[in-house]
Design an enzyme around this catalytic site. Structure first.
Site, mmCIF file in Angstrom:
data_model
loop_
_atom_site.group_PDB
_atom_site.id
_atom_site.type_symbol
_atom_site.label_atom_id
_atom_site.label_comp_id
_atom_site.label_asym_id
_atom_site.label_seq_id
_atom_site.Cartn_x
_atom_site.Cartn_y
_atom_site.Cartn_z
ATOM 1 C CE LYS A 67 -3.979 1.897 2.555
ATOM 2 N NZ LYS A 67 -4.888 1.712 3.689
ATOM 3 C CB SER A 142 -8.301 3.522 2.680
ATOM 4 O OG SER A 142 -7.404 2.933 3.605
ATOM 5 C CB SER A 166 -8.338 0.628 5.471
ATOM 6 O OG SER A 166 -9.048 1.825 5.347
HETATM 7 N N1 GLN Z 1 -13.219 4.096 6.280
HETATM 8 C C1 GLN Z 1 -12.577 4.393 7.516
HETATM 9 C C2 GLN Z 1 -12.147 5.832 7.541
HETATM 10 O O1 GLN Z 1 -12.297 6.455 6.548
HETATM 11 C C3 GLN Z 1 -11.401 3.493 7.745
HETATM 12 C C4 GLN Z 1 -10.213 3.864 6.963
HETATM 13 C C5 GLN Z 1 -9.010 3.041 7.307
HETATM 14 O O2 GLN Z 1 -9.122 1.995 7.945
HETATM 15 N N2 GLN Z 1 -7.845 3.562 6.964
HETATM 16 O O3 GLN Z 1 -11.661 6.336 8.487
#
Ligand code: GLN
Length: 464
Positions: A67, A142, A166
């Site tokens: 990532k 994400s 994410s």
């Molecule tokens: N969707 C969640 C957020 O936007 C989790 C994102 C993540 O785990 N990085 O905070």
């Protein structure tokens, strides 16, 4: 999908170099937009090394994607943000050092929501990642790119990061396996922070076995992360185990998802190696709100470092205050700006007690609810996501997007481990099953997943 075992088998008869070239061509032709940077030359050089017998280790010759919020020395690391679009880190993250030490071939940096803030990868400066099962839908977020590359055979395994879901969300939407480790098991050194107290780096793969293998490589002691637990991880199969399974009453989904989940429950009820009970966790009502207050507060402080002076986007020199605003206004996307503003608000004098402190109190309640549950059961299960993968553009307003995280965020508030595994398809789209365990019980949840993986394939329950 290509797992480690299959890749190793193919490398026996074909050259690693040829297989990696083939993969690179597939990436080149791909419409998924899963990579921000492909590390072509270095990947081929490593494959050549493998063919000469010079690459050794647990992951020797295996293409792994990373990532793009995990630093890679000499390779651009953007966090999918304009503000870091040309940032080349001078150091490797701990997990990258570990991958290299075990002979992995790092094939590229995957697309993601900007600074990992999102659930669909639509906030990326580099454009949305498409779902390998339906290109009009999102791959989740994400870590959307890290999910899509495994499903799309553009890598054998990948690393994602999980602050509030994410890793598990894209695992669910792309029909792959993804694990968020216990907070502190994997060093965060070199993970560009969004919300430090919530996030962990974790593996994504096409089987439980591969997930466990990658976790073994990245987990472990690292003094450079002060929250590192100093523990390593070794996967131990427990084939004889009888599991006590809790179904979390408050974690649900829409009819499509719940239909699938009920079929899984029915199968579990028929098992001789399990017992299913319902568990209620009253604090969940407040978990989503508490998560967003804490995550945004931490984000607002973390993102203060992007001033256009030390690294990242720069601008014409102006007066200092105008310079900062200009760089930040141009460099950050809408969602990131929204979170910086809301987070600063929640931390400001006068509102701190009302929002941030209150959220911390909820966090304690969530932890207690989990502790109580795990004194009664070995694992908890729920649908990972409350719906099937969204159509691109479907989540028009931010609140609807935040609500999609309802089943995943409580896990990060508590710091416990959880994984998402494929549990079949509805209308040709994958559905994920979330499995949660007590602190450092990765072996338990992986073994439970292994048992399910076997049952699913025996019964044909996860066929499309
Ligand atoms: N969707 C969640 C957020 O936007 C989790 C994102 C993540 O785990 N990085 O905070």
């Amino acid at each position: 999908m290509i797992g480690v075992a299959e890749w190793k088998e193919r490398v026996e008869s074909e050259k690693c170099y040829d297989l990696v070239s083939e993969m690179l061509e597939r990436i080149e032709r791909s419409r998924l937009n899963a990579y921000i940077t492909v590390i072509e030359n270095e990947a081929l050089r490593k494959a050549e090394e493998y063919d000469k017998g010079e690459l050794k280790g647990k992951l020797a010759g295996i293409p792994v994607a990373i990532k793009d919020n995990i630093t890679t020395k000499g390779i651009r690391t953007t966090c999918a943000s304009r503000i870091l679009h040309d940032y080349v880190p001078p150091f490797d993250a701990h997990v990258v050092e570990r991958l290299k030490a075990e002979g992995a071939i790092i094939i590229g940096k995957t697309n993601m929501d900007e600074f990992a803030m999102g659930t669909t990868t639509e906030t990326s400066f580099f454009g949305v990642v498409r779902n390998p099962y339906d290109e009009d839908r999102v791959a989740g977020g994400s870590s959307g790119g890290s999910g899509a590359v495994v499903a799309g055979e553009e890598a054998v395994m990948s690393l994602g990061s999980d602050t509030g879901g994410s890793i598990r969300c894209p695992a669910s939407f792309c029909g792959v396996y993804g694990l968020k480790p216990t907070y502190g098991l994997v060093s965060r050194y070199g993970l560009i922070p969004y919300a430090n107290s919530l996030e962990q780096i974790g593996p994504m793969a096409s089987s439980v076995e591969d997930l466990a293998l990658l976790l073994e490589v990245i987990a472990g002691k690292d003094a450079r992360d002060s929250t590192n637990a100093g523990r390593s991880f070794e996967f131990k199969g427990q084939t004889e185990k009888k599991f006590k399974i809790g179904v979390v009453k408050e974690m649900g989904g829409n009819d499509e998802v719940m239909g699938r989940f009920s079929e899984v429950l029915e199968m579990l009820n028929g098992l001789t190696d399990g017992e299913v009970v319902e568990v209620s966790m009253p604090s969940f009502r407040y978990a989503l709100a508490a998560y967003y207050v804490i995550a945004m507060s931490e984000a607002s402080s973390n993102l203060a470092r992007y001033d256009g002076v030390r690294y990242g986007l720069a601008s014409e020199l102006d007066s200092w205050s105008r310079y900062f605003s200009k760089v930040r206004a141009e460099g950050f996307g809408e969602e990131v700006k929204r979170r910086i503003m809301l987070g600063s608000y929640a931390l400001s004098a006068g509102y701190y007690g009302k929002y941030y402190l209150k959220a911390l109190k909820v966090r304690t309640l969530v932890r207690r609810d989990f502790q109580k549950a795990f004194s009664q059961v070995d694992v908890l299960i729920s649908p990972t996501m409350p719906s099937l993968p969204f159509r691109i553009g479907e989540l028009a307003d931010p609140l609807t997007m935040y609500k999609a995280d309802v089943n995943t965020v409580a896990i990060n508030l508590a710091g416990i481990p959880a994984l998402s595994m494929p549990a079949g398809f509805v209308k040709g789209l994958p559905v994920g099953l979330q499995i949660m365990g007590d602190y450092f019980s990765e072996n338990t949840i992986l073994n439970f997943a292994l048992m399910l993986e076997k049952r699913f394939s025996e019964t044909g329950l996860i066929e499309d």
